[in-house]
Design an enzyme around this catalytic site. Structure first.
Site, PDB file in Angstrom:
ATOM      1  N   THR A  53     -12.416  51.861 -30.832  1.00 40.02           N
ATOM      2  CA  THR A  53     -12.559  52.691 -32.032  1.00 40.02           C
ATOM      3  C   THR A  53     -11.280  52.712 -32.865  1.00 40.02           C
ATOM      4  O   THR A  53     -11.315  52.546 -34.085  1.00 40.02           O
ATOM      5  CB  THR A  53     -12.933  54.128 -31.639  1.00 40.02           C
ATOM      6  N   THR A  54     -10.140  52.899 -32.200  1.00 36.48           N
ATOM      7  CA  THR A  54      -8.860  52.985 -32.891  1.00 36.48           C
ATOM      8  C   THR A  54      -8.499  51.676 -33.579  1.00 36.48           C
ATOM      9  O   THR A  54      -7.759  51.666 -34.567  1.00 36.48           O
ATOM     10  CB  THR A  54      -7.763  53.400 -31.898  1.00 36.48           C
ATOM     11  N   TYR A 116     -25.537  53.686 -33.815  1.00 33.22           N
ATOM     12  CA  TYR A 116     -26.513  53.714 -34.908  1.00 33.22           C
ATOM     13  C   TYR A 116     -27.957  53.549 -34.451  1.00 33.22           C
ATOM     14  O   TYR A 116     -28.831  54.285 -34.888  1.00 33.22           O
ATOM     15  CB  TYR A 116     -26.186  52.664 -36.000  1.00 33.22           C
ATOM     16  N   TYR A 142     -17.973  52.581 -22.413  1.00 36.71           N
ATOM     17  CA  TYR A 142     -17.327  53.469 -23.382  1.00 36.71           C
ATOM     18  C   TYR A 142     -18.390  54.412 -23.933  1.00 36.71           C
ATOM     19  O   TYR A 142     -19.232  54.019 -24.733  1.00 36.71           O
ATOM     20  CB  TYR A 142     -16.694  52.619 -24.482  1.00 36.71           C
ATOM     21  N   ARG A 147     -19.765  59.368 -31.966  1.00 39.14           N
ATOM     22  CA  ARG A 147     -19.800  58.206 -32.856  1.00 39.14           C
ATOM     23  C   ARG A 147     -21.115  57.430 -32.742  1.00 39.14           C
ATOM     24  O   ARG A 147     -21.502  56.732 -33.680  1.00 39.14           O
ATOM     25  CB  ARG A 147     -18.651  57.255 -32.522  1.00 39.14           C
ATOM     26  N   LYS A 171     -14.911  55.151 -20.006  1.00 39.34           N
ATOM     27  CA  LYS A 171     -14.096  55.952 -20.915  1.00 39.34           C
ATOM     28  C   LYS A 171     -15.017  57.013 -21.488  1.00 39.34           C
ATOM     29  O   LYS A 171     -15.982  56.690 -22.174  1.00 39.34           O
ATOM     30  CB  LYS A 171     -13.504  55.100 -22.038  1.00 39.34           C
ATOM     31  N   ILE A 213      -7.381  56.687 -22.378  1.00 41.76           N
ATOM     32  CA  ILE A 213      -7.304  55.705 -23.460  1.00 41.76           C
ATOM     33  C   ILE A 213      -7.186  56.549 -24.715  1.00 41.76           C
ATOM     34  O   ILE A 213      -8.160  56.857 -25.385  1.00 41.76           O
ATOM     35  CB  ILE A 213      -8.534  54.775 -23.459  1.00 41.76           C
TER      36      ILE A 213
END
Length: 305
Positions: A53-54, A116, A142, A147, A171, A213
């Site tokens: 994501t980052t 999504y 993850y 999100r 994560k 993380i």
């Protein structure tokens, strides 16, 4: 084939999720990226992750994601494990990127719950099992429901853990602390649980977590690594003190969507050109002023870092 026992031992502590730097024209800034990786290694980060994501993977083309992964693995030179994010909302893309990560020599792959399209738990199981079966490297699931709009149930994760030997951890960017407790109860205490919520990094260690993380590691990699080192060395007070010391920074870095505040802060530190690709953008001037004020308590902004 990677020794999964060795992987479980190595993939602990602060796995820093590094941003993807862009130049003034919005193109991938490879030399700056390599410098960031070297800085993280020198600062004590226990491993690095990219294109999570980052790292703004949804703003990158598949070819750019491949380039970022390749650059990270080459720049790390085996000094620390590299865990690229290879997940996508597209199943075939996820398979391609995960297989490529293995070919490039990644130590593990971080695979996000598809976003999504809101798959069912049954569909999630099939997606992750197919990905895990396609490679030999360790897979870290993850789970970031904020999100993706889908939360991977503990039962689904436990089923994957039982059926896929190379799914070794998760994560959890999940504020439901009851959920993360049940992950270790159902998957076993040797299952690697990482915090993706900054204020839960320390509490997750207390219940048996393997590390974090954490986006904040982009700014103070030494402090985030030290928190984990203190915990693993049995210095609970030092770890707890660092948890509270980092809290104001954690808070301000999430007053806008990650990684916008991070890139603003790294720009203030002289580490990167603070650039995002639309539809993402830097925070407002007002928030940037607040970020600078908080950041000055952790970093000497008068000196280029």
């Amino acid at each position: 084939m990677i020794d999964l026992k060795t992987a479980r031992e190595k993939l602990r502590g602060s796995i820093a999720p590094i941003i993807t730097p862009f130049d003034e024209n919005g193109e991938f800034d490879q030399s700056t990226f390599e410098s960031l990786i070297n800085w993280h290694i020198e600062s004590g980060s226990h491993a690095i992750s990219v294109t999570g994501t980052t790292g703004e993977p949804s703003s990158l083309t598949i070819e750019e994601r491949e380039k970022v992964m390749e650059t990270a693995i080459k720049a790390a030179k085996g000094q620390v494990p590299v865990v690229p994010g290879t997940g996508s909302t597209n199943h075939k893309e996820t398979l391609h990127l995960t297989r490529l990560a293995q070919e490039m020599g990644a130590d593990a792959a971080l695979v996000i719950v598809p976003y999504y399209n809101k798959p069912s738990q049954h569909a999630l199981y099939k997606h992750f099992k197919t990905v895990a079966d396609s490679v030999d490297i360790p897979i870290i699931v993850y789970n970031i429901p904020g999100r993706t709009a889908v939360n991977m149930d503990v039962k689904t994760l436990a089923r994957l853990n039982e059926d896929c030997p190379n799914i070794i951890g998760v994560k959890e960017s999940n504020k439901d602390f009851e959920h993360v407790n049940r992950v270790l109860l159902n998957c076993g205490k040797d299952f690697l649980l990482y915090s993706g919520i900054e204020l839960l990094c320390y509490p997750m260690l207390a219940i048996g977590g393997a590390g974090s993380i954490s986006a904040t590691a982009n700014i103070v990699p030494d402090k985030v690594a030290e928190l984990h080192n203190a915990w693993f060395e049995g210095d609970v007070k030092r770890a707890q003190d660092l948890h509270y010391e980092l809290m104001p920074l954690n808070d301000v870095l999430f007053k806008d969507t990650n990684p916008a505040p991070l890139k603003a802060a790294l720009g203030m530190m002289g580490k990167i050109t603070p650039k995002l690709r639309l539809p993402m953008d830097l925070p407002t001037e007002e928030l940037q002023s607040e970020i600078r004020s908080v950041l000055s308590n952790y970093v000497d902004l008068s000196v280029k870092q």
